[in-house]
Structures are given as structure tokens and as C-alpha cells.
Design an enzyme around this catalytic site. Structure first.
Site, PDB file in Angstrom:
ATOM      1  N   SER A  84       0.830  -1.203   0.000  1.00 38.79           N
ATOM      2  CA  SER A  84       0.000   0.000   0.000  1.00 38.79           C
ATOM      3  C   SER A  84       0.873   1.265   0.000  1.00 38.79           C
ATOM      4  O   SER A  84       1.719   1.424  -0.870  1.00 38.79           O
ATOM      5  CB  SER A  84      -0.950  -0.055   1.204  1.00 38.79           C
ATOM      6  OG  SER A  84      -2.011   0.850   1.071  1.00 38.79           O
ATOM      7  N   ASP A 209      -9.569  -5.758  -4.115  1.00 36.47           N
ATOM      8  CA  ASP A 209      -9.154  -4.674  -3.223  1.00 36.47           C
ATOM      9  C   ASP A 209     -10.223  -3.585  -3.151  1.00 36.47           C
ATOM     10  O   ASP A 209     -10.685  -3.086  -4.175  1.00 36.47           O
ATOM     11  CB  ASP A 209      -7.843  -4.071  -3.749  1.00 36.47           C
ATOM     12  CG  ASP A 209      -7.048  -3.362  -2.689  1.00 36.47           C
ATOM     13  OD1 ASP A 209      -7.649  -2.613  -1.896  1.00 36.47           O
ATOM     14  OD2 ASP A 209      -5.826  -3.549  -2.653  1.00 36.47           O
ATOM     15  N   HIS A 236      -7.278  -6.253   0.195  1.00 40.60           N
ATOM     16  CA  HIS A 236      -6.144  -5.340   0.295  1.00 40.60           C
ATOM     17  C   HIS A 236      -5.020  -5.895   1.168  1.00 40.60           C
ATOM     18  O   HIS A 236      -3.918  -5.345   1.150  1.00 40.60           O
ATOM     19  CB  HIS A 236      -6.640  -3.998   0.879  1.00 40.60           C
ATOM     20  CG  HIS A 236      -5.625  -2.899   0.844  1.00 40.60           C
ATOM     21  ND1 HIS A 236      -5.129  -2.378  -0.336  1.00 40.60           N
ATOM     22  CD2 HIS A 236      -5.001  -2.207   1.853  1.00 40.60           C
ATOM     23  CE1 HIS A 236      -4.253  -1.414  -0.060  1.00 40.60           C
ATOM     24  NE2 HIS A 236      -4.153  -1.302   1.261  1.00 40.60           N
TER      25      HIS A 236
END
Length: 259
Positions: A84, A209, A236
Site C-alpha cells: 500500500s 481490493d 487489500h
């Protein structure tokens, strides 16, 4: 898969609000495969004593990673893995060290931007999270927010939709506000030599996600194409939801680019 030479050293970098703790499954699997592993807490994350509202530059936030890399022996091949917002930390490290220290960067549903948020276009690649986080205003209520944390009631569906209940429970206890202001202010300048482009990059997409949607991931890949694109059909947080599959992809990528 077989054992991988121990000269490979995976350095695991978390995303916003998370810490080194989120890699506990992956770190265990990698160690059992015979490689070295270090999971780092960035500024104000995990057990790092910093406070996200007091961190005023991306360099300060990323200092634990930048300080760690020179301590890794020259005969160990460094594989940086970023999840991320941790992708910004990887790219910053490549600007600092280049291929001299880093063999490959693996971006897991991550912000893979060559120069960080240099332009308005760069910001558009990242989804607006204003509706899904609670902001903190460390510089005062009339100033931009300094940090943010995902709203408790949204964490399950946003971050851990396909993950085991136990991992969601763990995460809900350990998440900390992340330094939003300095992340959005991350800008990496000065590489006219192209050394950043010489570091091998692998991008791992996550198909289900809800934070960085698949279309956003594909836009990032198109803007700065990596050497290799892989995919996992999950949420995610594949380090919780598909640890065995992610582990195999990490080993595969390291085999491809570490000789």
C-alpha cells in the site's frame, strides 16, 4: 519450491496505519524457506515511539528504513517488499541507494510512483479516502489534517474482507493513525541519471481490493511499467488472506531477479 539461498534478505515495509506486526505470517513463511527477513516499523508505526502528528517530513517517517539498509551486509541481496503506502518508502529507498544496494522492489497493491506525488496527476492515481478515515489535526483545526486512521466500523470490509476473523481482530487492536500529511507530501527529486529505473520492480495486484481498486493499480502499472506483474485474487491485505500464495510469489520474484 525448495530452499532459497540465505544470502537473500527480504525487508518488509507496511502501509499506512499498519506496522511490522502485519507481516507475522509472511515473515514466518519466508524464514522457513531459508531466507533472512526484517520487518520494519516506520515513524510512528507499530512499536516505533514516534507520533504521526509530530512527523513533519516523509524523510523523517521513512528514516527507519533508510537507516536499516546500510546495516545489511554487502553479500546479502536486498529484496524490498512494500504494501500500500509502503510503496512510497520503497521508491524513496531506490532514490537513495539505487541498484548498488537493492536487487528488487516488490510492490503489493502499492503506490508505485517514480517521483512520489510530484504532480496533481500523481495524486489522482490514489483514491480519495476522506469518507473512510478519521482525521487528526496536530497543527490545529484550521490546518490540513496531519494523520488519519481507518474508521473502525469500515476496517473489516475495506481492508480485511477476505481475511480470517482472528487477523482482523488483531489488526483492529494494533492499527495506529498514519502520517497522512507527510505521505501526500512525498516528493522524490534529483535522479537525472535514471538509477531509479535500473532497480528491478515487481507489482502484485490484488483483484478484490476495496482500498486501492484494481483499476487504480493498473493505472499505476501503466504509468511506470515494472519488470513483472503478478496477481492475487483477494483483498487489500494478502499477508492475512492469502499468505501462502503471497509467500510463493515473493520467492518467485526473488528467484527471477536475484540470480
Amino acid at each position: 519450491m525448495g530452499e532459497v539461498p540465505a544470502t537473500r534478505h527480504f525487508v518488509l515495509v507496511h502501509g499506512i496505519c499498519h506496522g511490522a506486526w502485519c507481516w507475522y505470517k509472511i515473515a514466518s513463511l519466508l524464514k522457513n524457506s531459508g531466507v533472512k527477513v526484517t520487518a520494519v516499523d516506520l515513524g510512528g508505526a507499530g512499536i516505533n515511539p514516534g507520533n504521526a502528528d509530530s512527523i513533519l517530513s516523509f524523510e523523517e517517517y521513512n528514516k527507519p528504513l533508510i537507516d536499516l539498509i546500510p546495516t545489511i551486509p554487502e553479500d546479502e541481496k536486498i529484496i524490498l517488499v512494500g504494501h500500500s503506502a509502503g510503496g512510497l518508502s520503497l521508491t524513496h529507498a531506490t532514490h537513495v541507494f539505487g541498484k548498488r544496494k537493492i536487487s528488487v522492489c516488490i510492490y503489493i497493491t502499492a503506490a508505485m510512483l517514480r517521483n512520489g506525488f510530484m504532480t496533481d496527476e500523481d495524486v489522482q492515481f490514489i483514491p480519495d479516502i476522506a469518507d473512510v478515515v478519521d482525521f487528526n489535526f496536530g497543527l490545529g483545526p484550521d490546518q490540513p489534517p496531519t494523520s488519519a486512521i481507518f474508521k473502525p466500523e469500515l476496517q473489516r470490509n475495506l481492508l480485511y474482507k477476505c481475511s480470517p476473523e482472528e487477523d482482523f481482530t488483531l489488526a483492529s487492536m494494533l492499527l495506529r493513525p498514519g502520517p497522512l500529511m507527510v505521505l501526500l507530501g512525498a516528493k522524490f527529486e534529483g535522479d537525472n541519471s535514471g538509477k531509479v529505473d535500473k532497480v528491478n520492480r515487481v507489482y502484485i495486484k490484488t483483484a478484490k481490493d476495496e482500498v486501492l481498486k484494481l483499476e487504480n493499480q493498473e493505472l499505476l502499472i501503466k504509468k511506470w511499467p515494472p519488470n513483472e506483474v503478478m496477481s492475487i485474487d483477494t483483498d487489500h491485505s494478502p499477508f492475512f488472506s492469502k499468505p501462502n500464495e503471497l509467500h510463493k510469489l515473493l520467492l518467485k520474484a526473488s528467484t527471477m531477479y536475484c540470480g
